[in-house]
Design an enzyme around this catalytic site. Structure first.
Site, PDB file in Angstrom:
ATOM      1  CE  LYS A  40       8.835   2.072  -8.400  1.00  0.00           C
ATOM      2  NZ  LYS A  40       8.945   3.538  -8.408  1.00  0.00           N
ATOM      3  CG  ASP A  69      -0.775  -3.452  -0.430  1.00  0.00           C
ATOM      4  OD1 ASP A  69      -0.265  -3.421  -1.555  1.00  0.00           O
ATOM      5  OD2 ASP A  69      -0.142  -3.762   0.587  1.00  0.00           O
TER       6      ASP A  69
END
Length: 900
Positions: A566, A408
């Site tokens: 989101k 990540d």
């Protein structure tokens, strides 16, 4: 235990309603007595009863407050257990893990055969002592790791917390029951009932759960927070209905009902009302009621059972031993065949198998295990990668076989320090060098408002005429200053105490706390341009203008950010004008369908993303009082739903998310760690493919992981991949999780990976603690792989083949000796000489290979292409193994001739 099993078959009335014979129901009390669970099971349904006695399926539950008659039910025991074995399974488990591999099983059968007189070739100690030594080393190593794990678990389970009773008392975390007064660590999954904080909320540190060090805001149940004292919680009659235990740490569905009020109070519960285990109370004290304990904790359910990892190198060595065993069988059959299978030929075959057993050297396992210990010690002692920790000393060679790197960005490649870089309004963009223009626009707006008559204040920006640039900038900055979950906290600085600092909004004493560093960066930027967030509680927010005037806003609704939506939103009412405004910000992929049509959003978002900025789209919508009242009624009704609550709430919110006015784009940069780019370039030159889990768009990977988009993760994952075909790669780790798991939620993925490297950052250490190797900075990964990984693999490859070569020489000499004496199964050397030759006599010259270097570490870092050769497994392959076998046969024959 017998009494607990009897409880499973009791037939009780359904207290909470909704139960049936085919749907067992659990009830959990709160308060004084023991806790437990009572199932209603039909006695004729054996499968249901067996499920109850064992690991039952998770079910929704009701937790009672103020009902003494329902206190005979039980929770799972609230203990944390990270051990692989217990007292009874330790020795069988360790031995099973050893003998499930052909290498050790072969020597066990070999040693056991010496109990048969016809097969005995020497003293028993010549076979049992080496095997016992190998097993003793393994058992001692496993025992040491289990003891360390037991001590850590005991420390956590013995932590003290306060239990709220009429008298009040302290107890350990492992005996957590019902209402608890928590000062620091939360001992179990709980519902937040009451806090000592004046603003009626508290902050929670969740870094050991989700990897985020930013504080989370948690809200108590409204009706319990209004009680005069905490002891009044013991007097009310109420219950909490909670969903079944699951692994989702970001969502919760439940209701709180108080029965002794008129009318009864019914409140919806969400993630904001929860206190998960392994989190820490950061401010004040709280009172909560326990929902889940033991194996039903969110943190426990997100953690898989630890396993013993076996590296690819060990599997290859195990394969070579099978080939040697095949050669052993062939040689034995040839010897008996040359005797024309005379007499008891089957016993001769067994004796030859024992006679040539040195073809598979028992010292190979000892040398490799001791070499792994040396490699781990060298890694820890390397001054150029300080702070590196080796937690799995069995797979250092795996660092030299990495083909794919899955990582990540946030917290792993970056410092997790957000800096506001850009504000884009569509026709104009402001960067760091032009923020003074934004500040002047804000100052001019509030200077103009202070000169307007009171009757037209607030209407200047609400007119429908063409907006000036100053008004557009002001609306964008105001939206950024209001749409967030940031809370200003005032602390004493030695000159001003906390109460005075909070009363006068002292800038020097103010600290911003939020669940995301992005939001803190945005609020800090609005402060730098003149609009400062100075106060906030559950229902209001205060902003300070450049002229020192305080703007008051009432918070009507908040829609927190979720990984599914989101986006986040807030509805506020301006106290000075009464206007109701709905502000929203989120990712461009979802906001593009919410805002009004425009021709620049997609292009500019792409441009900012290519610059490495984290982009948010900010929009707003004005609401009338009637529109809001209608929305509120539908929203409250949806929140009280128990079934499909998320879907119903999302549907109501989406009714507002239409034709919103696009205000601006914000760009925040997360600064990279030192030397990230050179390290990534080194890894690419070494032949390592780097995949960003946040994007997850590589079509050549067949990855059975649902957690493709991973945000706020601090842990680096390294996986060994097995090629199945050119277009299909099977990931060794097959782990199913939810989208957006991170931090402590990554422990399962780390444990399931063939090789996991944790990067300790600002977002917690739990996943790093579960990794096989831990480093302090990403740049240390280059040296860990290019130098230590390469050396470990090449040294072990050379060591294993040389040990096999040494034993094959002895076996070749034995074969020549037997052939000379008419294929007799007579040993050439006595047993203790063979053992001494394999261990003591030639130990140090052979073991010196673990310190061998073909190139200096500086050269290995300068030419990462040297690492690429290891990916093909050339140091230990069938070709090199065959070459060593031929050399061994040649040298063995030469030595036999010299003996003649």
């Amino acid at each position: 235990l017998f009494r607990a099993h009897l409880l499973l078959f009791l037939k009780r009335k359904n207290v909470a309603g909704g139960g049936s014979r085919s749907n067992p129901q659990m009830f959990f009390p709160a308060g004084g007595g023991g806790l437990g669970c009572v199932f209603r099971c039909s006695s004729h349904r054996c499968c249901e009863c067996l499920r109850c006695c064992g690991r039952r399926d998770p079910r929704p539950r009701t937790v009672w407050l103020g009902h003494p008659e329902k206190r005979d039910q039980r929770y799972p025991r609230n203990v944390i257990n990270n051990q692989k074995y217990n007292f009874f399974t330790f020795l069988p488990g360790v031995l099973f893990n050893q003998f499930k591999y052909f290498f050790n099983l072969y020597f066990l059968l070999l040693a056991c055969s010496q109990f048969v007189v016809e097969m005995r070739l020497g003293a028993l100690y010549t076979y049992w002592v080496p095997l016992g030594f190998v097993l003793a080393v393994t058992v001692i190593r496993e025992a040491a790791e289990e003891i360390r794990c037991y001590v850590r678990d005991k420390e956590v389970n013995s932590q003290i917390y306060s239990k709220l009773t009429a008298r009040g008392r302290l107890c350990g975390s492992s005996t957590a029951r019902a209402c608890c007064l928590v000062n620091q660590r939360v001992p179990a999954d709980m519902i937040f009932l009451r806090t000592s904080e004046k603003n009626g909320s508290c902050f929670l540190r969740t870094d050991q759960l989700d990897g985020e060090t930013d504080w989370k805001l948690r809200l108590p149940v409204t009706c319990t927070q209004r009680l005069p004292t905490a002891s009044d919680l013991l007097q009310i009659r109420s219950y909490v209905y909670a969903e079944e235990p699951n692994i989702d740490i970001h969502n919760f569905v439940g209701t709180f009902t108080r029965e002794d009020s008129d009318p009864s109070v019914n409140e919806s519960l969400s993630i904001e009302n929860t206190l998960w285990a392994s989190t820490v109370i950061a401010s004040g004290t709280v009172v909560g009621v326990v929902l889940y304990t033991g194996r039903e904790l969110r943190s426990v359910m997100n953690t898989s059972n630890p396993r013993s990892k076996i590296g690819l190198f060990d599997l290859e060595v195990n394969c070579l031993t099978k080939i040697l065993f095949g050669a052993l069988v062939v040689v034995s059959l040839v010897m008996v065949a040359l005797q024309h299978f005379a007499g008891r030929w089957y016993l001769q075959i067994i004796r030859f198998l024992l006679l040539f057993s040195n073809i598979i050297p028992i010292s190979l396992r000892v040398n490799l295990d001791m070499g792994k210990i040396v490699y781990s010690w060298v890694i820890r002692r390397d001054s150029k990668i300080p702070g590196t920790v080796v937690r799995s000393s069995t797979i250092p060679e795996q660092l030299g076989r990495i083909s794919y790197l899955l990582t990540d960005k946030t917290g792993t490649l970056t410092q997790n320090e957000m800096v506001f870089k850009r504000l884009h309004l569509g026709t104009v963009a402001y960067g760091l060098d032009s923020m003074d223009e934004v500040q002047s626009h804000i100052f001019s707006i509030y200077t103009q408002q202070s000169q307007d008559p009171p009757a037209v204040k607030g209407l200047t920006l609400a007119t429908k005429v063409r907006k000036t640039m100053s008004s557009r900038v002001h609306e964008a900055v105001k939206a950024i200053a209001l749409c967030h979950n940031v809370t200003p906290v005032y602390e004493s600085n030695g000159v001003t105490d906390q109460a005075e600092a909070e009363r006068h909004y002292e800038d020097s004493c103010r600290v911003y706390q939020a669940s995301s560093p992005d939001e803190v960066a945005l609020v800090q930027w609005t402060e730098s341009v003149g609009l400062t967030l100075v106060g906030r509680d559950q229902s209001s927010m205060q902003l300070r203008t450049p002229g020192g005037h305080i703007l008051n806003f009432t918070i009507l609704q908040i829609f927190p950010f979720t990984y599914e939506s989101k986006r986040m939103g807030i509805i506020v009412r301006d106290e000075s004008t009464g206007e109701i405004t709905f502000y929203m910000k989120g990712a461009d992929v979802v906001m593009a369908g919410i805002v009004q049509y425009n021709d620049w959003l997609e292009e500019e978002c792409g441009n900012m993303a290519r610059e490495g900025l984290r982009v948010l789209v900010v929009a707003k919508k004005s609401l009338t009082e009637e529109q809001y009242q209608d929305f509120e009624a539908r929203y409250v009704q949806a929140k009280l739903s128990v079934h499909d609550r998320s879907l119903k709430v999302a549907t109501v919110i989406e009714s507002l998310e239409m034709e919103m006015e696009l205000l601006c784009l914000t760009g925040v940069e997360d600064q990279l760690q030192a030397d990230v780019r050179p390290t990534l370039e080194t890894l690419r030159n070494a032949g390592i493919k780097i995949l960003d889990l946040k994007k997850g768009k590589n079509k050549r990977l067949s990855i059975q992981i649902q957690a493709v988009k991973v945000d706020k993760m601090f842990c680096l994952w390294l996986f060994c991949l097995k090629y199945k075909s050119e277009q299909n790669i099977e990931l060794c780790c097959k782990y199913k999780s939810r989208e957006g798991c991170d931090g402590g939620n990554d422990v399962s993925m780390i444990q399931e990976a063939d090789c996991g490297v944790g990067v300790e950052g600002k977002e917690g250490k739990q996943a790093s603690l579960a990794a096989d190797f831990s480093i302090t900075q990403f740049k240390h990964l280059g040296r860990l792989l290019m130098v230590h990984g390469r050396n470990s693999y090449k040294r072990s490859a050379a060591l294993s083949q040389f040990v096999i070569h040494r034993s094959l020489c002895i076996s070749t000499m034995q074969a020549v000796f037997s052939s000379v004496f008419y294929f007799a199964s007579v040993p050439l050397y006595q047993g203790f000489l063979i053992i001494g030759y394999s261990t003591i006599y030639t130990m140090f010259p052979v073991f010196s290979l673990v310190l061998d270097k073909d190139v200096k570490s500086e050269v290995a870092m300068l030419y990462p292409e040297l690492y690429k050769d290891l990916l093909k497994g050339r140091p230990l392959s069938y070709k090199t193994f065959l070459i060593w076998v031929l050399i061994s046969i040649y040298q063995g024959k030469k030595s036999a001739k010299q003996l003649d």
